[in-house]
Design a protein around this motif. Structure first.
Motif, PDB file in Angstrom:
ATOM      1  N   ALA A   2      81.837 -14.657  55.001  1.00  0.00           N
ATOM      2  CA  ALA A   2      83.253 -14.301  54.856  1.00  0.00           C
ATOM      3  C   ALA A   2      83.387 -12.932  54.202  1.00  0.00           C
ATOM      4  N   CYS A  34      81.243 -10.414  54.020  1.00  0.00           N
ATOM      5  CA  CYS A  34      80.658  -9.277  54.747  1.00  0.00           C
ATOM      6  C   CYS A  34      81.368  -8.988  56.064  1.00  0.00           C
ATOM      7  N   GLY A  35      82.302  -9.823  56.452  1.00  0.00           N
ATOM      8  CA  GLY A  35      82.921  -9.637  57.764  1.00  0.00           C
ATOM      9  C   GLY A  35      81.960 -10.000  58.890  1.00  0.00           C
ATOM     10  N   ALA A  83      81.913 -12.798  60.390  1.00  0.00           N
ATOM     11  CA  ALA A  83      82.625 -13.608  61.378  1.00  0.00           C
ATOM     12  C   ALA A  83      83.796 -12.795  61.884  1.00  0.00           C
ATOM     13  N   GLN A  84      83.740 -12.362  63.129  1.00  0.00           N
ATOM     14  CA  GLN A  84      84.926 -11.694  63.689  1.00  0.00           C
ATOM     15  C   GLN A  84      85.784 -12.744  64.382  1.00  0.00           C
ATOM     16  N   CYS A  85      85.446 -13.115  65.619  1.00  0.00           N
ATOM     17  CA  CYS A  85      86.230 -14.197  66.219  1.00  0.00           C
ATOM     18  C   CYS A  85      85.838 -15.529  65.600  1.00  0.00           C
ATOM     19  N   GLY A  86      84.624 -15.611  65.076  1.00  0.00           N
ATOM     20  CA  GLY A  86      84.207 -16.796  64.342  1.00  0.00           C
ATOM     21  C   GLY A  86      83.689 -17.928  65.198  1.00  0.00           C
ATOM     22  N   TYR A  87      83.608 -17.695  66.496  1.00  0.00           N
ATOM     23  CA  TYR A  87      83.238 -18.804  67.380  1.00  0.00           C
ATOM     24  C   TYR A  87      81.738 -19.082  67.364  1.00  0.00           C
ATOM     25  N   THR A 106      79.995 -18.348  64.855  1.00  0.00           N
ATOM     26  CA  THR A 106      79.664 -18.382  63.431  1.00  0.00           C
ATOM     27  C   THR A 106      78.998 -19.684  62.959  1.00  0.00           C
ATOM     28  N   CYS A 129      80.680 -10.149  69.215  1.00  0.00           N
ATOM     29  CA  CYS A 129      81.650  -9.351  68.460  1.00  0.00           C
ATOM     30  C   CYS A 129      81.017  -8.317  67.540  1.00  0.00           C
ATOM     31  N   THR A 130      79.969  -8.689  66.840  1.00  0.00           N
ATOM     32  CA  THR A 130      79.596  -7.922  65.646  1.00  0.00           C
ATOM     33  C   THR A 130      78.487  -6.908  65.838  1.00  0.00           C
ATOM     34  N   LYS A 155      76.590  -7.001  60.523  1.00  0.00           N
ATOM     35  CA  LYS A 155      77.141  -7.664  59.346  1.00  0.00           C
ATOM     36  C   LYS A 155      76.596  -9.081  59.181  1.00  0.00           C
TER      37      LYS A 155
END
Lengths: 821, 169
Positions: free
Chosen positions: B98, B100-101, B103-107, B109, B142-143, B147
């Protein structure tokens, strides 16, 4: 302890403090600030905007608590499965669902004849059916939809739907689509071929421009198609309530457009249909239009009266596609000996796949932004999109501008080489200036292109490295620009592109309502941050209600990098109105002038005497007592920027972001294997709302660009996608991804919310040509197509050395002995 | 009746507690977790073992739940993203993701969190290469992984520091 001994909590007045800790924020080292930190309309200075902090929704993402569309399970829910074409092009002779209907557990089957409406995301090309009626146009084209009590039964029943095809010749390539002797994928009496859209535009005196040129460069390029491949597969749940209202939970980036089209297709008024966009598990442009399975689920939920869920499997996601168009280019550029561009003629041929999708816009986009990075006094563009029997192409991160950028930046490096100019200095020399306009009528506002070039070069020691590299190692640079929101909506209207509503609770909580869709790009945090900054509270004091057509004002959706600029401005206006009410009440109480009231740290105070203060909660309660319920609205209309010619609706944006990538590569000259050692990307974001999120968008854009540059492909054999799965469709893993350095440049756009522009799409575009240019530097030969593979590198090396040396080095192979009978 | 085989009733050990559950025996662990136990934190991205989104821990080892039959999980300890936080406190790997960013969309994750949790709980002194290798079976679109790697490093450092100061997980 007895009850009487317990402390009593007074509810007569609200506690001033708040137990929740503010989100820790820190300054990001990656930001180069040029923008003022205490602008006139922000006399307190920034406390939230520009800092680096965890997104407000990060904490629920890491617990698995957030519900994505497929995480929604409703009682009595049915599972749906689409029946899809197994052939690329055929007349549909017969669809017999009787065996499927007879299977125990099957509740209903719908076919093309049930929904006799044609639709499409663009009003100019309504060429899709929910399910095919008399023709199928690609392998994967929906034909029927089965719903059953469980998923296994639905899948089994889908197999039982008997489909009879009468095969037609399949059109697989742009060349085939241009021929006059093959059947049309979409009947069009005005043509004899499969051209979908042609665009021809000319600005300035192109002929004179080329006549004035000292040198003319002409090259051909091909940009391979690829797909978004979000990790979340598309999913939808539809429920038809006892009140006759239909609710659709859908993994969509554009709930408003789904609302419009679902109403049109189902023949229902907007008041009876509610679209909810839960968090989206990755979009990248792939979830920006209504899909057949979404409309089929809604239709069957209404028909059966039971909730229906359809979740696509990975193969179906590859068929749903709407990904990057493969595009062939011819690019002709005239330059003076000092490099000044005198004219450009760009021709593009887009392989559109089987349906229109956003293709008309994509066609224009392959030409529209050519002029936004460098000074081009005369420009001619010819674009042509064709239909082929492949899944429909659409918008992917960088929509239509990614492909020409590969061609333009590749050729620009070639020009610099030929004229003996340094590639980075040359770009600075011809860069557009801020607050100017282009030959094709686009208005440029803030522009940090030169700053981006300087920052990226300085950070990478570009000039030293460029001069000193051994053969096989290379460094390359490329630049690009991108929209901060399409200037015009998809359907022409005069209403705002974004609305927002802010409600201030007397407990100190603030809720912002906006029709945005959060696909991971951080729109939820962005809205919270803008409202928190305006009202001087913590981001965690703000709740964001998004993507719900019943609850939230319209936002056109998460596409064209529009949300920060447009929804952000709407939220800022709404929060600003709430601030004014609270300031007025607080000023009266404090005996201060209203314009000298500041908001920070959950306090409302006199700017000239900061100890003279109220808590935010106390100030809110005074305002509510004075004005009634505190709820305010904001709207954003983009300025009218279209130049008025046909096609001028594509390209205008209230601002453009600028990006510069420097790629460092190491190429094995024996095997052609390419190792990207580092990507450094400087991005002019206007102003970052959250530096962490901007960094994340830059890193993600770079990563996605790397995949397109090096490995992602969209190959077909006999009309079938060869690799519709995540094992064979190569993307970068953690072992492939190189270090990425993000540099954020702030230029403070005059119209952006707090000066912000965009970060979601722009940073992808320069990555691909930067790698191409680095490879050219490494091998002293140019690759004119993506992806840049070892095979192409070896071929280029052979071509440049004028021999097929490597092939000669291969040992002569002996045919194996015959297999004994 | 449908074509699905009749449900079986069995007991699974999920997030530290036995839970009785009836499910169709053709179902994968992924499906039973999500559909029969309501633990939708575990995601799916391909159901073919390609993407890693469905990773859970079985006896503390990362396992792709889309390739494991639930019926074979009796007697094993299953841990999902819902079981990472304890007593309202996020697991260090969740906290780090959380912050560090990561998780962008978090799917993707939850899959990364489980792979990462197994890694940081069982290994100390992790190098970046070791982290990159450990998560190579998890895809994120996403990342760019930057991160995510930072977050796993941060969690590992914090856990080592906590362990050396006498705190045990």
């Amino acid at each position: 302890m007895k009850e009487e001994e317990l402390p009593q909590v007074s509810t007569a007045t609200n506690p001033d403090g708040d137990a929740r800790l503010p989100t820790p924020a820190h300054d990001a080292s990656s930001v180069i600030r040029r923008a003022p930190q205490t602008p006139p309309d922000k006399p307190e200075g920034f406390h939230v905007v520009g800092k680096a902090m965890a997104k407000t929704d990060s904490f629920t993402r890491v617990t698995g608590q957030d519900k994505f569309a497929d995480d929604i399970f409703l009682p009595n829910m049915l599972y749906g499965k689409m029946v899809r074409s197994t052939v690329p092009h055929a007349v549909l002779k017969r669809v017999d669902a009787s065996a499927a209907r007879a299977l125990p557990g099957v509740v209903a089957v719908a076919t093309g004849a049930d929904i006799l409406v044609r639709y499409g995301i663009l009003p100019s090309s309504p060429d899709e059916m929910v399910m095919a009626l008399d023709k199928v146009r690609y392998v994967g084209d929906p034909i029927a939809c089965v719903v059953a009590d469980d998923e296994l039964t639905a899948e089994e029943a889908a197999e039982l739907v008997d489909v009879e095809y009468e095969a037609l010749p399949a059109i697989g390539t742009i060349d085939q689509a241009l021929r006059d002797d093959l059947p049309q994928i979409h009947e069009n009496p005005r043509r004899t071929n499969n051209i979908h859209k042609e665009a021809h535009l000319e600005f300035g005196d192109v002929e004179a421009g080329f006549a004035q040129a000292d040198r003319i460069f002409e090259d051909e390029y091909f940009f391979e198609g690829n797909t978004h491949a979000p990790i979340e597969q598309h999913a939808v749940v539809a429920q038809y309530g006892g009140d006759g209202k239909l609710t659709i939970w859908c993994s969509t980036q554009t709930p408003h457009y789904l609302h419009r089209i679902a109403c049109a297709v189902l023949g229902m008024p907007g008041s009876q249909v509610r679209i909810i966009a839960p968090p989206v598990g990755g979009g990248f442009g792939g979830k920006t239009e209504p899909f057949a399975h979404e409309l089929a689920a809604a239709y069957l939920a209404r028909k059966t009266g039971r909730p229906v869920k359809i979740a696509l499997n990975r193969q179906e996601v590859f068929y749903a596609h709407r990904g990057r168009h493969p595009v062939r280019f011819k690019l002709k550029t005239g330059v003076k000996n000092d490099g000044t561009i005198t004219a450009i003629h760009l021709q593009s041929w887009l392989d559109g796949g089987a349906y229109g999708s956003y293709g008309v816009a994509t066609t224009y986009y392959t030409g529209a932004l050519t002029t936004v990075t460098y000074k081009v006094p005369a420009y001619k563009f010819d674009g042509c999109r064709v239909f082929t029997n492949k899944p429909p192409c659409g918008p992917k991160r960088g929509h239509g501008t990614t492909q020409p950028r590969f061609a333009l930046e590749n050729q620009l490096d070639k020009i610099a080489d030929a004229l003996g100019l340094d590639a980075a200095e040359y770009r600075k020399q011809i860069a557009v200036d801020p607050y100017t306009s282009t030959v094709n009528g686009l208005r440029v506002t803030s522009c940090g292109l030169r700053e981006c070039i300087d920052a990226a070069c300085e950070r990478t020691q570009y000039k030293t490295k460029r001069a000193a590299m051994r053969r096989g190692k290379g460094i390359g640079i490329a630049a690009s620009a991108y929209l901060c929101g399409a200037g015009l909506p998809i359907y022409w209207n005069d209403m705002p592109q974004s609305g927002a509503m802010v409600k201030v609770d007397r407990g100190g909580g603030v809720t912002v309502f906006a029709g945005t869709s959060d696909c991971g790009q951080g729109s939820t945090h962005m809205l919270a941050a803008i409202v928190a900054e305006t009202l001087g509270i913590d981001v965690m004091d703000v709740s964001v209600c998004f993507g719900d057509t019943d609850l939230t004002p319209v936002d056109l959706g998460s596409y064209s990098s529009r949300v920060t600029f447009m929804a952000g401005n709407a939220a800022r206006e709404a929060a600003g109105k709430a601030r004014a009410l609270i300031a007025q009440a607080a000023a009266a109480k404090l005996g201060s002038a209203q314009e000298r009231i500041g908001f920070a740290g959950r306090r409302v105070y006199d700017l000239d005497e900061p100890s003279h203060a109220l808590t935010f909660i106390a100030a809110v309660q005074l305002a509510e007592a004075q004005f009634g319920t505190l709820a305010t609205v904001g709207s954003y209309w983009a300025p009218k920027l279209a130049a008025g010619y046909k096609g001028s609706g594509v390209g205008p944006s209230p601002a453009y972001s600028y990006s510069v990538a420097v790629a460092e590569v190491d190429v094995d000259l024996e095997t052609g294997a390419i190792q990207v050692e580092k990507i450094t990307l400087a991005h002019d974001v206007g102003r970052c709302i959250n530096a962490d999120s901007v960094e994340g968008q830059i890193e993600g854009g770079v990563y996605m660009g790397l995949g397109e540059a090096l490995m992602e492909e969209w190959p077909f054999r006999a009309g079938e996608h060869k690799i519709p799965n995540l094992l064979d469709y190569k993307t970068l893993t953690s072992l492939d991804a190189p270090p990425i350095e993000a540099i954020i440049i702030e230029t403070d756009d005059r119209e952006g919310p707090f000066g912000a522009k965009e970060a979601g799409q722009g940073p992808l575009n320069p990555v691909i040509p930067a790698i191409a240019n680095a490879v050219a530097d490494a091998i002293k030969a140019r690759i004119h197509s993506t992806p840049i593979t070892a095979e192409k590198i070896l071929k280029a090396l052979d071509a440049s050395s004028g021999s097929t040396l490597r092939l000669k080095k291969m040992p002569a192979s002996q045919p194996p002995p015959p297999v004994p009978a | 009746m449908t074509v699905a085989p009749p449900k079986v009733l069995t007991t699974l050990d999920v997030n530290g507690a036995p839970v009785q559950v009836a499910f169709h025996p053709n179902k994968t662990l992924l499906e039973v977790l999500r559909e029969d136990l309501g633990l939708t934190g575990t995601k799916h991205g391909c159901e073919m073992g390609h993407c890693g989104a469905c990773c859970v821990l079985v006896d503390e080892q990362p396992v792709l739940s889309c390739l494991a039959l639930a019926i074979e999980m009796t007697g094993h300890k299953i841990r999902t993203v819902e079981g990472l936080a304890t007593n309202g406190h996020l697991h260090p790997i969740q906290q780090a993701f959380a912050e560090c960013g990561a998780a962008q969309c978090g799917y993707c994750t939850p899959g990364f969190l489980m792979t990462g949790a197994a890694l940081v709980e069982q290994h100390g002194g992790l190098s970046e290469t070791e982290i990159r290798e450990a998560i190579a079976g998890n895809l994120c679109r996403c990342t760019g992984y930057t991160k995510i790697i930072e977050a796993i490093q941060l969690a590992a450092t914090r856990m080592e520091r906590a362990a050396s100061s006498g705190y045990s997980k």
